[in-house]
Design a protein around this motif. Structure first.
Motif, PDB file in Angstrom:
ATOM      1  N   GLY A   1     -18.805  -9.395 -31.250  1.00 55.21           N
ATOM      2  CA  GLY A   1     -19.584  -9.940 -32.441  1.00 55.21           C
ATOM      3  C   GLY A   1     -19.443 -11.723 -33.417  1.00 55.21           C
ATOM      4  N   ARG A   2     -18.137 -11.916 -32.398  1.00 54.91           N
ATOM      5  CA  ARG A   2     -17.842 -13.145 -32.601  1.00 54.91           C
ATOM      6  C   ARG A   2     -17.978 -14.323 -31.187  1.00 54.91           C
ATOM      7  NH1 ARG A   2     -14.553 -14.062 -36.950  1.00 54.91           N
ATOM      8  NH2 ARG A   2     -14.303 -12.650 -38.603  1.00 54.91           N
TER       9      ARG A   2
ATOM     10  N   MET B   1      -7.006 -18.907 -34.083  1.00 52.30           N
ATOM     11  CA  MET B   1      -6.106 -18.316 -33.063  1.00 52.30           C
ATOM     12  C   MET B   1      -5.693 -16.967 -34.263  1.00 52.30           C
ATOM     13  SD  MET B   1      -5.272 -19.572 -29.975  1.00 52.30           S
ATOM     14  CE  MET B   1      -3.215 -19.129 -30.202  1.00 52.30           C
ATOM     15  N   ASP B   2      -5.908 -17.050 -35.135  1.00 51.25           N
ATOM     16  CA  ASP B   2      -5.517 -15.708 -36.150  1.00 51.25           C
ATOM     17  C   ASP B   2      -6.553 -14.650 -36.211  1.00 51.25           C
ATOM     18  OD1 ASP B   2      -6.879 -16.909 -37.770  1.00 51.25           O
ATOM     19  OD2 ASP B   2      -5.263 -17.053 -39.990  1.00 51.25           O
ATOM     20  N   THR B   3      -7.222 -14.591 -35.584  1.00 54.99           N
ATOM     21  CA  THR B   3      -9.114 -14.313 -35.495  1.00 54.99           C
ATOM     22  C   THR B   3      -9.160 -13.901 -34.047  1.00 54.99           C
ATOM     23  OG1 THR B   3     -10.949 -15.424 -34.836  1.00 54.99           O
ATOM     24  CG2 THR B   3      -9.792 -15.572 -37.057  1.00 54.99           C
ATOM     25  N   LEU B   4      -7.963 -13.727 -33.378  1.00 53.24           N
ATOM     26  CA  LEU B   4      -8.137 -13.402 -31.397  1.00 53.24           C
ATOM     27  C   LEU B   4      -7.455 -12.578 -30.759  1.00 53.24           C
ATOM     28  CD1 LEU B   4      -8.509 -16.814 -30.029  1.00 53.24           C
ATOM     29  CD2 LEU B   4     -10.315 -15.030 -30.805  1.00 53.24           C
ATOM     30  N   ASP B   5      -8.199 -11.114 -30.669  1.00 55.91           N
ATOM     31  CA  ASP B   5      -7.729  -9.976 -30.113  1.00 55.91           C
ATOM     32  C   ASP B   5      -6.974 -11.192 -28.460  1.00 55.91           C
ATOM     33  OD1 ASP B   5      -8.394  -8.431 -32.101  1.00 55.91           O
ATOM     34  OD2 ASP B   5      -9.716  -7.331 -30.122  1.00 55.91           O
TER      35      ASP B   5
ATOM     36  N   VAL C   1     -14.521  -7.330 -24.398  1.00 52.60           N
ATOM     37  CA  VAL C   1     -14.770  -9.420 -24.511  1.00 52.60           C
ATOM     38  C   VAL C   1     -15.668  -9.365 -23.719  1.00 52.60           C
ATOM     39  CG1 VAL C   1     -13.415 -11.013 -23.697  1.00 52.60           C
ATOM     40  CG2 VAL C   1     -11.529  -8.791 -23.758  1.00 52.60           C
ATOM     41  N   THR C   2     -16.272 -10.257 -24.592  1.00 52.88           N
ATOM     42  CA  THR C   2     -17.126 -11.217 -24.420  1.00 52.88           C
ATOM     43  C   THR C   2     -16.867 -12.237 -23.136  1.00 52.88           C
ATOM     44  OG1 THR C   2     -18.582 -10.509 -25.745  1.00 52.88           O
ATOM     45  CG2 THR C   2     -19.276 -12.325 -25.243  1.00 52.88           C
ATOM     46  N   ASP C   3     -16.067 -13.041 -23.413  1.00 49.28           N
ATOM     47  CA  ASP C   3     -15.423 -14.371 -22.803  1.00 49.28           C
ATOM     48  C   ASP C   3     -14.251 -14.580 -23.453  1.00 49.28           C
ATOM     49  OD1 ASP C   3     -18.261 -15.633 -21.835  1.00 49.28           O
ATOM     50  OD2 ASP C   3     -18.388 -15.843 -23.665  1.00 49.28           O
ATOM     51  N   PHE C   4     -13.062 -14.446 -22.527  1.00 51.98           N
ATOM     52  CA  PHE C   4     -11.804 -14.983 -22.748  1.00 51.98           C
ATOM     53  C   PHE C   4     -11.513 -16.970 -23.322  1.00 51.98           C
ATOM     54  CE2 PHE C   4     -10.594 -11.779 -20.871  1.00 51.98           C
ATOM     55  CZ  PHE C   4      -9.159 -10.911 -21.256  1.00 51.98           C
TER      56      PHE C   4
END
Length: 288
Positions: free
Chosen positions: A142-143, A148-152, A242-245
């Motif tokens: 959804g994002r 960086m602190d929001t990413l898997d 994942v949508t995009d790395f």
């Protein structure tokens, strides 16, 4: 295996590629061949032959002693490589260790599948502590971006002197994390070719795939798998698709202490949507 809290660096604006695999790497010796595996469409390659940090890469983590620089002390091919020099600090078995890394913002629309390849030389000892070498991060469902602190993220590393691969939720805290520990010792005193596949699409499966890693063309096996968390839990994290790395991190980052000053060299780093491949290993050793 993780520090509880870490400093946060704001995300950078998208950086245009300074080095692309559409351009042959410069040769430093007559007749030298270009690095293998830079031909597939969409592949990004860095051979460090500029003699400095490549365009688009920015210093990220810098903790305890040691340096991260491009120099000519040892290279897999050509003259230069990325050198994490004399990393040390902290107490083995306790949280907190030396970290020297760079980060790179991928171009928009990179996609949900990331293959990677890098040649690594480690000396003089195999660390017992968790030593990360590379990771790739992506926004949660959804994002479309974020700090960086929001990413898997997926990671390639070593732990207890063996190769390891991990899937993480956002950091901090970065756990509960799903850990795959191999039975293959870190190659010491010689160049090793590491490849990885982070398949965040994973077909029709409900979660992103577990990370896969190859050493010199042979896929690693994972006799030990576990969830790491503080406090401990047996509940596996959900590997969100994942949508995009969007972001890469490379260098060396230890999550526990490193008592023996240790050097790593990284050369011919490449990422792309298809397998990039290794070439046969050269003879043992390298430039002194």
């Amino acid at each position: 295996m993780r520090a509880r809290r870490r400093s946060w660096v704001p995300p950078l604006m998208l950086v245009l590629l300074g080095v692309s695999c559409a351009h042959p790497r410069p040769a430093t010796q007559a007749g030298e061949r270009p690095a293998p595996g830079c031909e597939p469409p969409g592949t990004l390659c860095w051979d460090f032959e500029e003699g400095r940090i490549p365009a688009g890469w920015t210093p990220y983590r810098d903790e305890f002693s040691g340096t991260l620089r491009v120099d000519d002390t040892r290279a897999y091919r050509g003259r230069y490589a990325l050198h994490a020099r004399a990393l040390a600090g902290g107490t083995e078995g306790s949280q907190g260790g030396p970290k020297k890394t760079l980060r790179f913002e991928l171009p928009a629309g990179f996609g949900p599948v990331l293959w990677g390849r890098v040649y690594v030389y480690t000396s003089p000892a195999r660390p017992m502590s968790h030593a990360g070498l590379f990771n790739a991060r992506y926004p949660r469902p959804g994002r479309t971006g974020g700090a960086m602190d929001t990413l898997d993220w997926y990671e390639v590393a070593t732990y207890r002197q063996r190769y390891m691969a991990i899937w993480h939720p956002p950091e901090p805290p970065g756990f509960p994390e799903w850990v795959r520990l191999s039975d293959t010792p870190l190659v010491l005193g010689d160049w090793a070719c590491l490849e990885w596949l982070f398949d965040g699409a994973n077909g029709t499966q409900p979660e992103a795939a577990e990370p896969r890693v190859w050493l010199d063309g042979t896929e690693l096996q994972w006799p030990e798998t576990f969830v790491f968390s503080e406090p401990p839990t047996q509940q596996r994290p959900v590997r969100e698709k994942v949508t995009d790395f969007t972001v890469l991190e490379a260098g060396v980052f230890l999550y526990q202490g490193l008592p023996v000053p240790t050097d790593w060299w990284l050369d011919d780093l490449a990422v792309g949507p298809r397998r990039i491949g290794c070439e046969p290993r050269p003879r043992a050793g390298g430039a002194p």
